[in-house]
Each structure stands twice: as structure tokens, then as C-alpha cells.
Design an enzyme around this catalytic site. Structure first.
Site, mmCIF file in Angstrom:
data_model
loop_
_atom_site.group_PDB
_atom_site.id
_atom_site.type_symbol
_atom_site.label_atom_id
_atom_site.label_comp_id
_atom_site.label_asym_id
_atom_site.label_seq_id
_atom_site.Cartn_x
_atom_site.Cartn_y
_atom_site.Cartn_z
ATOM 1 N N THR A 138 0.820 -1.216 0.000
ATOM 2 C CA THR A 138 0.000 0.000 0.000
ATOM 3 C C THR A 138 0.853 1.265 0.000
ATOM 4 O OG1 THR A 138 -1.659 -1.217 1.242
ATOM 5 C CG2 THR A 138 -1.882 1.170 1.210
ATOM 6 N N PRO A 140 0.722 5.826 0.027
ATOM 7 C CA PRO A 140 -0.124 6.915 0.512
ATOM 8 C C PRO A 140 -1.240 7.283 -0.466
ATOM 9 C CG PRO A 140 2.167 7.401 0.974
ATOM 10 C CD PRO A 140 2.158 6.146 0.157
ATOM 11 N N GLY A 143 -4.352 1.873 -1.898
ATOM 12 C CA GLY A 143 -3.995 0.481 -1.651
ATOM 13 C C GLY A 143 -4.746 -0.485 -2.552
ATOM 14 N N ILE A 169 1.947 -0.177 6.844
ATOM 15 C CA ILE A 169 2.689 -1.437 6.789
ATOM 16 C C ILE A 169 2.770 -2.067 8.169
ATOM 17 C CG2 ILE A 169 4.853 -2.542 6.060
ATOM 18 C CD1 ILE A 169 3.026 -1.172 3.835
ATOM 19 N N GLU A 253 -3.604 -14.997 2.331
ATOM 20 C CA GLU A 253 -4.115 -14.086 3.361
ATOM 21 C C GLU A 253 -5.638 -14.216 3.458
ATOM 22 O OE1 GLU A 253 -2.901 -10.029 2.821
ATOM 23 O OE2 GLU A 253 -3.715 -9.410 4.752
ATOM 24 N N ARG A 254 -6.281 -14.363 2.308
ATOM 25 C CA ARG A 254 -7.750 -14.498 2.323
ATOM 26 C C ARG A 254 -8.159 -15.750 3.089
ATOM 27 N NH1 ARG A 254 -7.092 -12.885 -3.430
ATOM 28 N NH2 ARG A 254 -7.588 -10.686 -3.456
HETATM 29 C C1 LIG Z 1 -4.248 -1.595 10.343
HETATM 30 C C2 LIG Z 1 -3.870 -1.779 8.907
HETATM 31 C C3 LIG Z 1 -2.803 -2.618 8.579
HETATM 32 C C4 LIG Z 1 -2.414 -2.764 7.243
HETATM 33 N N1 LIG Z 1 -1.327 -3.552 6.943
HETATM 34 C C5 LIG Z 1 -0.851 -3.540 5.659
HETATM 35 C C6 LIG Z 1 0.378 -4.217 5.353
HETATM 36 O O1 LIG Z 1 0.984 -4.881 6.203
HETATM 37 N N2 LIG Z 1 0.854 -4.114 4.085
HETATM 38 C C7 LIG Z 1 0.203 -3.404 3.103
HETATM 39 O O2 LIG Z 1 0.688 -3.344 1.998
HETATM 40 N N3 LIG Z 1 -0.968 -2.773 3.368
HETATM 41 C C8 LIG Z 1 -1.494 -2.817 4.624
HETATM 42 N N4 LIG Z 1 -2.674 -2.169 4.911
HETATM 43 C C9 LIG Z 1 -3.303 -1.394 3.869
HETATM 44 C C10 LIG Z 1 -4.544 -2.017 3.278
HETATM 45 O O3 LIG Z 1 -4.171 -3.115 2.492
HETATM 46 C C11 LIG Z 1 -5.224 -0.889 2.490
HETATM 47 O O4 LIG Z 1 -5.817 -0.027 3.440
HETATM 48 C C12 LIG Z 1 -6.217 -1.414 1.527
HETATM 49 O O5 LIG Z 1 -5.553 -2.054 0.474
HETATM 50 C C13 LIG Z 1 -7.083 -0.278 0.960
HETATM 51 O O6 LIG Z 1 -6.287 0.743 0.459
HETATM 52 P P1 LIG Z 1 -6.536 2.264 0.899
HETATM 53 O O7 LIG Z 1 -6.635 2.328 2.389
HETATM 54 O O8 LIG Z 1 -5.500 3.096 0.241
HETATM 55 O O9 LIG Z 1 -7.966 2.635 0.346
HETATM 56 P P2 LIG Z 1 -8.309 3.031 -1.140
HETATM 57 O O10 LIG Z 1 -7.688 2.088 -2.098
HETATM 58 O O11 LIG Z 1 -8.048 4.490 -1.326
HETATM 59 O O12 LIG Z 1 -9.861 2.797 -1.115
HETATM 60 C C14 LIG Z 1 -10.733 3.682 -0.375
HETATM 61 C C15 LIG Z 1 -12.159 3.212 -0.590
HETATM 62 O O13 LIG Z 1 -12.517 3.251 -1.974
HETATM 63 C C16 LIG Z 1 -12.953 1.972 -2.410
HETATM 64 N N5 LIG Z 1 -12.460 1.755 -3.771
HETATM 65 C C17 LIG Z 1 -11.176 1.782 -4.168
HETATM 66 N N6 LIG Z 1 -11.100 1.556 -5.487
HETATM 67 C C18 LIG Z 1 -12.354 1.369 -5.930
HETATM 68 C C19 LIG Z 1 -12.923 1.084 -7.206
HETATM 69 N N7 LIG Z 1 -12.194 0.962 -8.314
HETATM 70 N N8 LIG Z 1 -14.267 0.940 -7.282
HETATM 71 C C20 LIG Z 1 -15.038 1.076 -6.187
HETATM 72 N N9 LIG Z 1 -14.550 1.343 -4.946
HETATM 73 C C21 LIG Z 1 -13.225 1.490 -4.821
HETATM 74 C C22 LIG Z 1 -12.357 0.971 -1.431
HETATM 75 O O14 LIG Z 1 -13.138 -0.215 -1.342
HETATM 76 C C23 LIG Z 1 -12.402 1.754 -0.135
HETATM 77 O O15 LIG Z 1 -13.683 1.677 0.465
HETATM 78 C C24 LIG Z 1 -3.121 -2.054 6.222
HETATM 79 C C25 LIG Z 1 -4.218 -1.257 6.555
HETATM 80 C C26 LIG Z 1 -4.587 -1.107 7.881
HETATM 81 C C27 LIG Z 1 -5.754 -0.207 8.191
#
Ligand SMILES: Cc1cc2nc3c(=O)[nH]c(=O)nc-3n(C[C@H](O)[C@H](O)[C@H](O)COP(=O)(O)OP(=O)(O)OC[C@H]3O[C@@H](n4cnc5c(N)ncnc54)[C@H](O)[C@@H]3O)c2cc1C
Length: 284
Positions: A138, A140, A143, A169, A253-254
Site C-alpha cells: 500500500t 499513501p 492500496g 505497513i 491471506e484471504r
Molecule cells: C491496520 C492496517 C494494517 C495494514 N497492513 C498492511 C500491510 O501490512 N501491508 C500493506 O501493503 N498494506 C497494509 N494495509 C493497507 C490495506 O491493504 C489498504 O488499506 C487497503 O488495500 C485499501 O487501500 P486504501 O486504504 O489506500 O484505500 P483506497 O484504495 O483508497 O480505497 C478507499 C475506498 O474506496 C474503495 N475503492 C477503491 N477503489 C475502488 C474502485 N475501483 N471501485 C469502487 N470502490 C473502490 C475501497 O473499497 C475503499 O472503500 C493495512 C491497513 C490497515 C488499516
């Protein structure tokens, strides 16, 4: 018959005597080593380092990994991992999975796709609990949309020069390595590679995220890469084929999350009411 965590579970015909014995061992271990300390660890925002060693001794870190790399695979099938995921959820300490078990998402790419000498160096250290590894996908800017990630790795001689940032992360503040998704080619999924980045390299900086809603005992980091020179042999899999590595990894993971969900749903009904720290419970 009373209704509790065990009696409320749907009978699983795939579990044999060995799985059930593993469940008993795990439960006794977690009741002794984790449950009495869970609020303390949540409030402190960290789990003591020796827990990794205890989890390794118990066989929890190595379960399902190849014996020759320090794992335990003889007589082990996916149901042993499923039982682990149910039992670890029963302790109702959300952050334990994303800290002590975070190698379950960071390490498999190395086991399956890294060069032999990298695998032989990294995997036994992680499974013995002395070193740690995280997964860095992920960024900024997003993700979900991994195909458009922007952290770059440019090949210069025997190194990749990495620039960019990763956020959210799990375990990132303490990780010795991060299996990191980077852009080595053009736009889209076909330009993505996986690179194992040692966090001790010059140019790697990290900051901890502030307090989260849950998972308090687990650290969650933002990583910054500023002209980090990563040896080219740290590529995980082939260049520009990283998206396949990522997809392969997320399937594990799933599956793990299925065990967590089954465990948490029962814990919620019959055990501790929240998997967050005591101050947070007061708020509710
Ligand atoms: C506590 C915690 C631990 C984590 N640990 C890890 C880790 O170890 N390694 C790692 O890599 N990541 C990690 N993550 C990150 C996690 O994988 C991401 O938060 C996740 O992939 C979503 O990305 P984002 O938060 O940037 O949201 P975004 O991708 O910005 O999405 C925001 C919202 O928009 C929706 N959305 C996005 N794209 C679309 C689309 N095309 N159509 C419709 N809806 C959409 C999403 O469903 C979501 O509701 C962690 C997150 C948390 C909160």
C-alpha cells in the site's frame, strides 16, 4: 450442553485427531503466554520481543513452511493453519496477527520466488523469531489500486535504486526486511516487480502511525525510500512479473482471514467483547 466457543462451532468434518491435539496445545500456550497480558500489550502499543521466540519454539511461526528452511511441514496440511487462525482469534487481541504473525504475508513471496541464497538466509531467521519481515504494497495514494503503484525501482548495474513510500505497513517499524511492490517497468500491472528491501539500507526511513481504532499492540508504519540501493539479487520472482507474486500471496491471506473471522465471531459472542484496548472499551 452449554453454549460456548467450542460447542457453537459448526462441526468441521476435515479435522482429525492431530488437528484437535494441535488446537489443545495452542490453546494451552495462548492462555498462558498471551491472554493474561493482552490489555497490557494493547496499552503499551507493543508486544515484548521474547514472544516471537516463544511462538517459534511452539512451532507457530514455522507451521506449513519447508523443513529445510526451519519450518514444520511433515504431516502438516492447511487445516493446521486454519486451526491456528481460529485459536489466535479466540484470544481477542487483534494486533497479534498483524505483528507476531505478519510474516505470514511478508515471507511466502521469499519462500516461493526469491533466489536460493536469499531464501536460505532470510527464511530460517524469520521462522526462528530472531528477525522480522513485513509486506509493503500500500502507498499513501492508494492500496486497492495496486496496478498503479508509484514507488520506482530503477536498475543501475547490480542494484535497483528505489524511491517512493509505503504506508499502513503492519510490523513495519520493527521489520528487518520488507517484501515490497515497486514499479520497474511501464504503467499498469505488467510494470510491477517485488523486491526484498533490507530496512537497514541507507535511505530507508520509517515513522509509526498514531493510535489506531484497534490492533493497538501492533505497530503500523509509513516507510520512505530515498535513493535506496537494493542489490539486484533481492528481486523476488522475475522483473515485471510481481503482480503474479502479489496475487498468489493474497490468496493465502484471504484463507487465513476465514479462520480469523470464524474465531472472532465466536469470541465476540462468548468471550471478550472487544479486541481493542481497555481504554477503547470504556469509550464504547
Ligand atoms: C491496520 C492496517 C494494517 C495494514 N497492513 C498492511 C500491510 O501490512 N501491508 C500493506 O501493503 N498494506 C497494509 N494495509 C493497507 C490495506 O491493504 C489498504 O488499506 C487497503 O488495500 C485499501 O487501500 P486504501 O486504504 O489506500 O484505500 P483506497 O484504495 O483508497 O480505497 C478507499 C475506498 O474506496 C474503495 N475503492 C477503491 N477503489 C475502488 C474502485 N475501483 N471501485 C469502487 N470502490 C473502490 C475501497 O473499497 C475503499 O472503500 C493495512 C491497513 C490497515 C488499516
Amino acid at each position: 450442553m452449554s453454549l460456548d466457543f467450542d460447542s457453537a462451532k459448526i462441526d468441521n468434518p476435515y479435522l482429525n485427531a492431530d488437528h484437535l491435539a494441535w488446537r489443545d496445545q495452542l490453546r494451552a500456550f495462548l492462555e498462558k503466554e498471551v491472554i493474561p497480558y493482552r490489555d497490557e500489550w494493547d496499552e503499551a502499543g507493543k508486544i515484548p520481543d521474547d514472544i516471537w521466540l516463544k511462538f517459534a519454539d511452539m512451532g507457530i511461526l514455522g507451521i506449513g513452511y519447508p523443513e529445510e528452511l526451519g519450518g514444520i511441514s511433515e504431516g502438516i496440511d492447511p487445516w493446521h493453519s486454519y486451526v491456528l487462525n481460529e485459536e489466535i482469534s479466540r484470544v481477542a487481541l487483534g494486533g497479534i496477527v498483524s505483528s507476531v504473525l505478519v510474516h505470514a504475508i511478508g515471507l511466502p513471496p521469499v519462500v516461493k520466488f526469491a533466489e536460493d541464497h536469499i531464501r536460505e538466509d532470510v527464511v530460517p531467521k524469520v521462522l526462528s523469531g530472531t528477525h522480522r519481515i513485513s509486506l509493503g504494497l500500500t502507498e499513501p495514494d492508494g492500496g486497492s489500486d495496486l496496478a498503479n503503484l508509484t514507488t520506482t525501482a530503477v536498475r543501475v548495474g547490480d542494484h535497483y535504486i528505489v524511491n517512493g513510500s509505503k504506508t499502513f505497513i503492519s510490523g513495519g517499524m520493527c521489520a528487518d526486511w520488507v517484501s515490497t511492490a515497486v514499479r520497474t517497468g511501464g504503467p499498469g500491472p505488467k510494470g510491477v516487480s517485488m523486491l526484498l528491501i533490507p530496512t537497514k539500507l541507507p535511505g530507508v526511513e520509517r515513522t509509526a502511525l498514531d493510535k489506531k481504532m484497534g490492533w493497538w499492540c501492533s505497530d503500523t508504519a509509513t516507510l520512505y525510500f530515498d535513493d535506496v540501493r537494493v542489490p539486484a539479487d533481492h528481486l523476488i520472482g522475475q522483473e515485471n512479473m510481481g503482480f503474479l507474486v502479489i496475487m498468489n500471496n493474497l490468496n493465502n491471506e484471504r484463507l487465513a482471514m476465514c479462520g480469523h473471522m470464524a474465531g472472532y465471531s465466536l469470541t465476540h459472542l462468548f468471550g471478550r467483547s472487544h479486541s481493542v484496548g481497555s481504554r477503547s472499551r470504556d469509550l464504547w
